[in-house]
Design a protein around this motif. Sequence first.
Motif, PDB file in Angstrom:
ATOM      1  N   LEU A  65       0.807  -1.215   0.000  1.00  0.00           N
ATOM      2  CA  LEU A  65       0.000   0.000   0.000  1.00  0.00           C
ATOM      3  C   LEU A  65       0.846   1.273   0.000  1.00  0.00           C
ATOM      4  N   ALA A  66       2.025   1.203   0.635  1.00  0.00           N
ATOM      5  CA  ALA A  66       2.829   2.415   0.809  1.00  0.00           C
ATOM      6  C   ALA A  66       3.894   2.604  -0.258  1.00  0.00           C
ATOM      7  N   ASP A  67       4.188   1.553  -1.015  1.00  0.00           N
ATOM      8  CA  ASP A  67       5.351   1.598  -1.901  1.00  0.00           C
ATOM      9  C   ASP A  67       5.259   2.678  -2.974  1.00  0.00           C
ATOM     10  N   VAL A  68       4.185   2.673  -3.742  1.00  0.00           N
ATOM     11  CA  VAL A  68       4.081   3.651  -4.822  1.00  0.00           C
ATOM     12  C   VAL A  68       3.948   5.078  -4.289  1.00  0.00           C
ATOM     13  N   PRO A  69       3.062   5.355  -3.287  1.00  0.00           N
ATOM     14  CA  PRO A  69       3.001   6.726  -2.768  1.00  0.00           C
ATOM     15  C   PRO A  69       4.344   7.245  -2.251  1.00  0.00           C
ATOM     16  N   THR A  70       5.084   6.409  -1.510  1.00  0.00           N
ATOM     17  CA  THR A  70       6.370   6.876  -0.997  1.00  0.00           C
ATOM     18  C   THR A  70       7.381   7.076  -2.119  1.00  0.00           C
ATOM     19  N   SER A  71       7.297   6.261  -3.160  1.00  0.00           N
ATOM     20  CA  SER A  71       8.225   6.428  -4.282  1.00  0.00           C
ATOM     21  C   SER A  71       7.922   7.686  -5.077  1.00  0.00           C
ATOM     22  N   ILE A  72       6.635   7.972  -5.263  1.00  0.00           N
ATOM     23  CA  ILE A  72       6.263   9.219  -5.941  1.00  0.00           C
ATOM     24  C   ILE A  72       6.759  10.414  -5.138  1.00  0.00           C
ATOM     25  N   TRP A  73       6.589  10.320  -3.829  1.00  0.00           N
ATOM     26  CA  TRP A  73       7.062  11.398  -2.968  1.00  0.00           C
ATOM     27  C   TRP A  73       8.579  11.524  -3.051  1.00  0.00           C
ATOM     28  N   SER A  74       9.275  10.378  -3.139  1.00  0.00           N
ATOM     29  CA  SER A  74      10.735  10.420  -3.203  1.00  0.00           C
ATOM     30  C   SER A  74      11.215  11.106  -4.474  1.00  0.00           C
ATOM     31  N   GLU A  75      10.438  10.977  -5.552  1.00  0.00           N
ATOM     32  CA  GLU A  75      10.799  11.666  -6.784  1.00  0.00           C
ATOM     33  C   GLU A  75      10.732  13.181  -6.595  1.00  0.00           C
ATOM     34  N   ARG A  76       9.966  13.639  -5.614  1.00  0.00           N
ATOM     35  CA  ARG A  76       9.781  15.072  -5.381  1.00  0.00           C
ATOM     36  C   ARG A  76      10.721  15.615  -4.303  1.00  0.00           C
ATOM     37  N   ILE A  77      10.896  14.867  -3.200  1.00  0.00           N
ATOM     38  CA  ILE A  77      11.698  15.396  -2.085  1.00  0.00           C
ATOM     39  C   ILE A  77      13.122  14.865  -2.090  1.00  0.00           C
ATOM     40  N   GLY A  78      13.393  13.852  -2.895  1.00  0.00           N
ATOM     41  CA  GLY A  78      14.731  13.291  -2.963  1.00  0.00           C
ATOM     42  C   GLY A  78      14.828  11.944  -2.267  1.00  0.00           C
ATOM     43  N   LEU A  85      13.385   9.448   6.395  1.00  0.00           N
ATOM     44  CA  LEU A  85      12.035   9.275   6.920  1.00  0.00           C
ATOM     45  C   LEU A  85      11.758   7.808   7.226  1.00  0.00           C
ATOM     46  N   GLY A  86      12.185   6.913   6.332  1.00  0.00           N
ATOM     47  CA  GLY A  86      11.971   5.491   6.541  1.00  0.00           C
ATOM     48  C   GLY A  86      12.664   4.974   7.787  1.00  0.00           C
ATOM     49  N   PRO A 197      24.204  13.070  -3.644  1.00  0.00           N
ATOM     50  CA  PRO A 197      24.192  13.987  -4.786  1.00  0.00           C
ATOM     51  C   PRO A 197      22.775  14.253  -5.254  1.00  0.00           C
ATOM     52  N   ALA A 198      22.614  15.274  -6.057  1.00  0.00           N
ATOM     53  CA  ALA A 198      21.319  15.507  -6.703  1.00  0.00           C
ATOM     54  C   ALA A 198      21.144  14.427  -7.755  1.00  0.00           C
ATOM     55  N   SER A 199      20.239  13.461  -7.505  1.00  0.00           N
ATOM     56  CA  SER A 199      20.133  12.289  -8.367  1.00  0.00           C
ATOM     57  C   SER A 199      19.539  12.655  -9.706  1.00  0.00           C
ATOM     58  N   ARG A 200      19.910  11.860 -10.703  1.00  0.00           N
ATOM     59  CA  ARG A 200      19.397  12.087 -12.054  1.00  0.00           C
ATOM     60  C   ARG A 200      17.894  11.915 -12.107  1.00  0.00           C
ATOM     61  N   ALA A 201      17.345  11.115 -11.167  1.00  0.00           N
ATOM     62  CA  ALA A 201      15.908  10.851 -11.193  1.00  0.00           C
ATOM     63  C   ALA A 201      15.096  11.997 -10.669  1.00  0.00           C
ATOM     64  N   THR A 202      15.721  13.001  -9.979  1.00  0.00           N
ATOM     65  CA  THR A 202      14.933  14.042  -9.339  1.00  0.00           C
ATOM     66  C   THR A 202      15.142  15.413  -9.967  1.00  0.00           C
ATOM     67  N   LYS A 203      16.003  15.526 -10.966  1.00  0.00           N
ATOM     68  CA  LYS A 203      16.285  16.843 -11.521  1.00  0.00           C
ATOM     69  C   LYS A 203      15.045  17.516 -12.077  1.00  0.00           C
ATOM     70  N   ASN A 204      14.180  16.772 -12.716  1.00  0.00           N
ATOM     71  CA  ASN A 204      12.993  17.349 -13.323  1.00  0.00           C
ATOM     72  C   ASN A 204      11.727  16.978 -12.573  1.00  0.00           C
ATOM     73  N   SER A 205      11.857  16.655 -11.285  1.00  0.00           N
ATOM     74  CA  SER A 205      10.707  16.144 -10.551  1.00  0.00           C
ATOM     75  C   SER A 205       9.601  17.173 -10.434  1.00  0.00           C
ATOM     76  N   GLU A 206       9.927  18.482 -10.423  1.00  0.00           N
ATOM     77  CA  GLU A 206       8.890  19.491 -10.285  1.00  0.00           C
ATOM     78  C   GLU A 206       7.976  19.521 -11.496  1.00  0.00           C
ATOM     79  N   GLN A 207       8.495  19.136 -12.655  1.00  0.00           N
ATOM     80  CA  GLN A 207       7.679  19.149 -13.860  1.00  0.00           C
ATOM     81  C   GLN A 207       6.933  17.843 -14.082  1.00  0.00           C
ATOM     82  N   VAL A 208       7.221  16.831 -13.275  1.00  0.00           N
ATOM     83  CA  VAL A 208       6.610  15.525 -13.484  1.00  0.00           C
ATOM     84  C   VAL A 208       5.375  15.384 -12.610  1.00  0.00           C
ATOM     85  N   GLN A 209       4.256  15.052 -13.196  1.00  0.00           N
ATOM     86  CA  GLN A 209       3.023  14.845 -12.465  1.00  0.00           C
ATOM     87  C   GLN A 209       2.940  13.397 -11.999  1.00  0.00           C
ATOM     88  N   VAL A 210       2.128  13.190 -10.961  1.00  0.00           N
ATOM     89  CA  VAL A 210       1.976  11.854 -10.399  1.00  0.00           C
ATOM     90  C   VAL A 210       1.546  10.865 -11.469  1.00  0.00           C
TER      91      VAL A 210
END
Length: 410
Positions: A65-78, A85-86, A197-210
Amino acid sequence: MSFFRRFVPGRSLLSMPTLRWLVISRFFSNLFFYSTTLVLFQQQRGLNFTEMFLMEAILSASIWLADVPTSIWSERIGYARMILLGRAIGLVGMLVFVLAHGFWLFACAEVLGGVAFACVSGCESALVYAALPAHESSRQGGEAFALLASASSAGFFLGLLTGSFLGAASPLLAVMASLVPSLFAFLAAFRIWRYAPASRATKNSEQVQVRQVLQRAWKTVRSQPVLALLSLWGSANFALTNAVFWYNQPYFQRAGIPVALFGPLTATALGLQLLILLRLAAIHKLLGTRLLLACSCFFPGLCYLLLPWVTHSWLFTLLLIAGVIVFSAWQEPVIAQEVNRRIADTSRATTLSALSLVGSLGKSTLDPLIGRLGDRGLAWVGTGLGGALLLLSIVALLLPLRSQRQEHGQ
């Protein structure tokens, strides 16, 4: 120490602060002093085997239940913040576990543990790839994952080696002592946050929708169904082999082994497992992926099948349980590398979490059945788990993976 470090996979990677603190945090998060007296503790607190393994199903459901929501959040907060948090939630869950009596408080502790695992799941792998140089990630990724797996085994080894002496005096004492490494894992996560480091997966996270993130993950799984198959296979293998850390205790008791020796004997088996992990790259190259995964099921399955026949022999009981433990560790780093090399850096954590959802479904289904076998008797445990693992070994040989020649670029 310098002699031992020569055998550590990817030891040069420890010079990278992010990877070094990831390894330290993983080590402490797997350091539990109650592992060899867990059954005694939970029986004293009112649980039977079915309920014990139902806790594992609750843990898997919480992760699901928590995996996808936490991963989406991780794309945004790092990824580093999500790992921090975990570890914090895991520390709280450990405290609830210490205080638990009866079904519902244990269930609450498992829910917290599942959320904590979901926060870290995928983020560790994604952070490994973010920390490695882009041109080296394919070559060094396998070494990094083997290093993390070795840290897990080392932490578990130390807990086993010392924990049963605490548990022999009081199963509660062993559980309470496990709060200390949980705290250290949390503190190590602060250092990960400091150096990540600033990961490659999060550089454009602000422009990525859920929706876009989920669509990306689903597209990857749909285009490569082998990823879902590997996740499901790996979770089933883990559920069946990991059950040995519950059932070793009644098997040891049946053979007349004192409680204080549960830990050192199991730790010896973990030590052999760690030696195998340290040489896993060479074994993988020799056998290839399919055969290696098949062996990680076949040998533990054979050991399970033989356990009901060694009723009063402490030596054969120990050797067979050690066989389950030693060979079961082969699949984790191999599957991690096989899966990660097929996923693009974009939304890596979310894709890994989507795959984890698939695996959790299989594990949640198996866990109550594994517990039910224990309530029916140890003969049922050996026959049921052994037969299931032999079946999985056949499935491993049929997995649509690269040939050994392709794996090594020949």
